[in-house]
Motif scaffolding. Structure first.
Motif, PDB file in Angstrom:
ATOM      1  N   LYS A   1      67.638  11.671  40.641  1.00  0.00           N
ATOM      2  CA  LYS A   1      67.060  12.893  41.180  1.00  0.00           C
ATOM      3  C   LYS A   1      67.497  14.069  40.304  1.00  0.00           C
ATOM      4  N   HIS A   2      66.527  14.797  39.780  1.00  0.00           N
ATOM      5  CA  HIS A   2      66.837  15.917  38.895  1.00  0.00           C
ATOM      6  C   HIS A   2      66.977  17.207  39.695  1.00  0.00           C
ATOM      7  N   ALA A   3      67.981  17.988  39.337  1.00  0.00           N
ATOM      8  CA  ALA A   3      68.235  19.270  40.002  1.00  0.00           C
ATOM      9  C   ALA A   3      69.178  20.083  39.125  1.00  0.00           C
ATOM     10  N   SER A   4      69.269  21.357  39.405  1.00  0.00           N
ATOM     11  CA  SER A   4      70.191  22.217  38.662  1.00  0.00           C
ATOM     12  C   SER A   4      71.607  22.033  39.169  1.00  0.00           C
ATOM     13  N   GLY A   5      72.575  22.134  38.265  1.00  0.00           N
ATOM     14  CA  GLY A   5      73.973  22.118  38.647  1.00  0.00           C
ATOM     15  C   GLY A   5      74.516  23.532  38.665  1.00  0.00           C
ATOM     16  N   GLU A   6      75.821  23.658  38.655  1.00  0.00           N
ATOM     17  CA  GLU A   6      76.426  24.987  38.632  1.00  0.00           C
ATOM     18  C   GLU A   6      76.348  25.602  37.231  1.00  0.00           C
ATOM     19  N   ILE A   7      76.292  24.762  36.217  1.00  0.00           N
ATOM     20  CA  ILE A   7      76.266  25.254  34.834  1.00  0.00           C
ATOM     21  C   ILE A   7      74.920  24.972  34.172  1.00  0.00           C
ATOM     22  N   PHE A   8      74.452  23.750  34.279  1.00  0.00           N
ATOM     23  CA  PHE A   8      73.194  23.362  33.637  1.00  0.00           C
ATOM     24  C   PHE A   8      72.023  23.601  34.590  1.00  0.00           C
ATOM     25  N   SER A   9      70.984  24.208  34.068  1.00  0.00           N
ATOM     26  CA  SER A   9      69.768  24.472  34.839  1.00  0.00           C
ATOM     27  C   SER A   9      68.723  23.415  34.521  1.00  0.00           C
ATOM     28  N   HIS A  10      68.051  22.951  35.576  1.00  0.00           N
ATOM     29  CA  HIS A  10      66.972  21.990  35.384  1.00  0.00           C
ATOM     30  C   HIS A  10      65.661  22.746  35.241  1.00  0.00           C
ATOM     31  N   LEU A  11      64.979  22.548  34.115  1.00  0.00           N
ATOM     32  CA  LEU A  11      63.695  23.186  33.856  1.00  0.00           C
ATOM     33  C   LEU A  11      62.605  22.155  34.127  1.00  0.00           C
ATOM     34  N   SER A  12      62.050  22.198  35.330  1.00  0.00           N
ATOM     35  CA  SER A  12      61.120  21.152  35.763  1.00  0.00           C
ATOM     36  C   SER A  12      59.868  21.100  34.896  1.00  0.00           C
ATOM     37  N   LEU A  13      59.362  22.254  34.462  1.00  0.00           N
ATOM     38  CA  LEU A  13      58.153  22.270  33.656  1.00  0.00           C
ATOM     39  C   LEU A  13      58.390  21.718  32.258  1.00  0.00           C
ATOM     40  N   ALA A  14      59.599  21.890  31.767  1.00  0.00           N
ATOM     41  CA  ALA A  14      59.937  21.375  30.437  1.00  0.00           C
ATOM     42  C   ALA A  14      60.506  19.968  30.490  1.00  0.00           C
ATOM     43  N   HIS A  15      60.784  19.467  31.725  1.00  0.00           N
ATOM     44  CA  HIS A  15      61.391  18.138  31.904  1.00  0.00           C
ATOM     45  C   HIS A  15      62.683  18.034  31.099  1.00  0.00           C
ATOM     46  N   ALA A  16      63.526  19.057  31.267  1.00  0.00           N
ATOM     47  CA  ALA A  16      64.755  19.111  30.489  1.00  0.00           C
ATOM     48  C   ALA A  16      65.808  19.939  31.219  1.00  0.00           C
ATOM     49  N   TYR A  17      67.042  19.880  30.692  1.00  0.00           N
ATOM     50  CA  TYR A  17      68.152  20.691  31.182  1.00  0.00           C
ATOM     51  C   TYR A  17      68.562  21.672  30.097  1.00  0.00           C
ATOM     52  N   SER A  18      69.049  22.834  30.518  1.00  0.00           N
ATOM     53  CA  SER A  18      69.512  23.833  29.570  1.00  0.00           C
ATOM     54  C   SER A  18      70.762  24.511  30.113  1.00  0.00           C
TER      55      SER A  18
END
Length: 230
Positions: free
Chosen positions: A155-172
């Motif tokens: 399950k993809h979601a944002s953490g406290e540091i890394f943000s989940h970019l759903s449209l880009a299918h990536a983390y930043s």
């Protein structure tokens, strides 16, 4: 001439009958099985091996190559605190240690995820973000989880540091990868039929943690994954 109308009772649907039969069967099995939590897993065809209770077959040394591989996985969980959050399955591991897993990936593959023009161009066509410099694809995160923590879905979601970019299918993340200064001290490593059980403590300059027990499950190909942490 009088007509007599009969009210037809609705018959329960076949699906409802099957559900009632299943619930009845589950109730009867529970009466026999008592409080053992494994019976309900077997009813639904899930893994029923009680890994934590398997008898020890042999003890491994702290310098063993298997021990080193187990510690390599545990180091993914380490950040700045000696207090770790226990987990009992893959979903919990991802929920509690999403940032730590992504940070480990960034440390090991910095050049692939930071300033990667191909990734940035791909994300730019799908998202309004134009100032991104760090991108970790969802697929890479999923593969890392499967490798080190098992499971079949993430399950993809944002953490406290890394943000989940759903449209880009990536983390930043807007930070540089960080290395933990914690010392992992191995106390015992036991091998069972299906697992390795490793007892360890963590320490920094001021405090040493309570002992933790990590259970690793063996795969048929000789590899292993972190199953639970207590």
């Amino acid at each position: 001439m009088r007509y007599r109308y009969r009210r037809h009772k609705r018959r329960p649907s076949r699906g409802l009958l099957l559900l009632l039969l299943l619930l009845t069967a589950v109730f009867l099995v529970s009466c026999v099985a008592g409080s053992n939590p494994l019976w309900i897993r077997s009813v639904f065809g899930l893994d029923t091996v009680n890994y934590e209770s398997e008898p020890t077959q042999r003890t491994l040394g702290t310098e063993d190559t298997v021990t080193a591989s187990l510690c390599n996985t545990l180091e993914i969980l380490l950040a700045s605190s000696t207090d770790l959050t226990p987990f009992q399955n893959t979903a919990q591991a991802v929920k509690y240690y999403r940032d730590e897993i992504l940070n480990r990936m960034l440390c090991e593959n910095y050049a692939a995820y930071v300033g990667n023009s191909a990734l940035l161009e791909s994300s730019g066509t799908n998202t309004p973000y134009s100032t991104l410099c760090t991108l970790i694809p969802e697929a890479d995160f999923e593969n890392t989880v499967y490798r080190y923590f098992g499971g079949t879905s993430v399950k993809h979601a944002s953490g406290e540091i890394f943000s989940h970019l759903s449209l880009a299918h990536a983390y930043s993340a807007p930070i540089q990868p960080r290395r933990s200064d914690l010392l992992l001290q191995v106390h015992t490593v036991e091998e069972t039929e299906h697992t390795y059980r490793l007892v360890f403590t963590l320490s920094d300059a001021e405090v040493t943690s309570r002992p933790y027990t990590a259970v690793f499950v063996k795969r048929e190909n000789g590899s292993h994954y972190l199953y639970s942490l207590d």
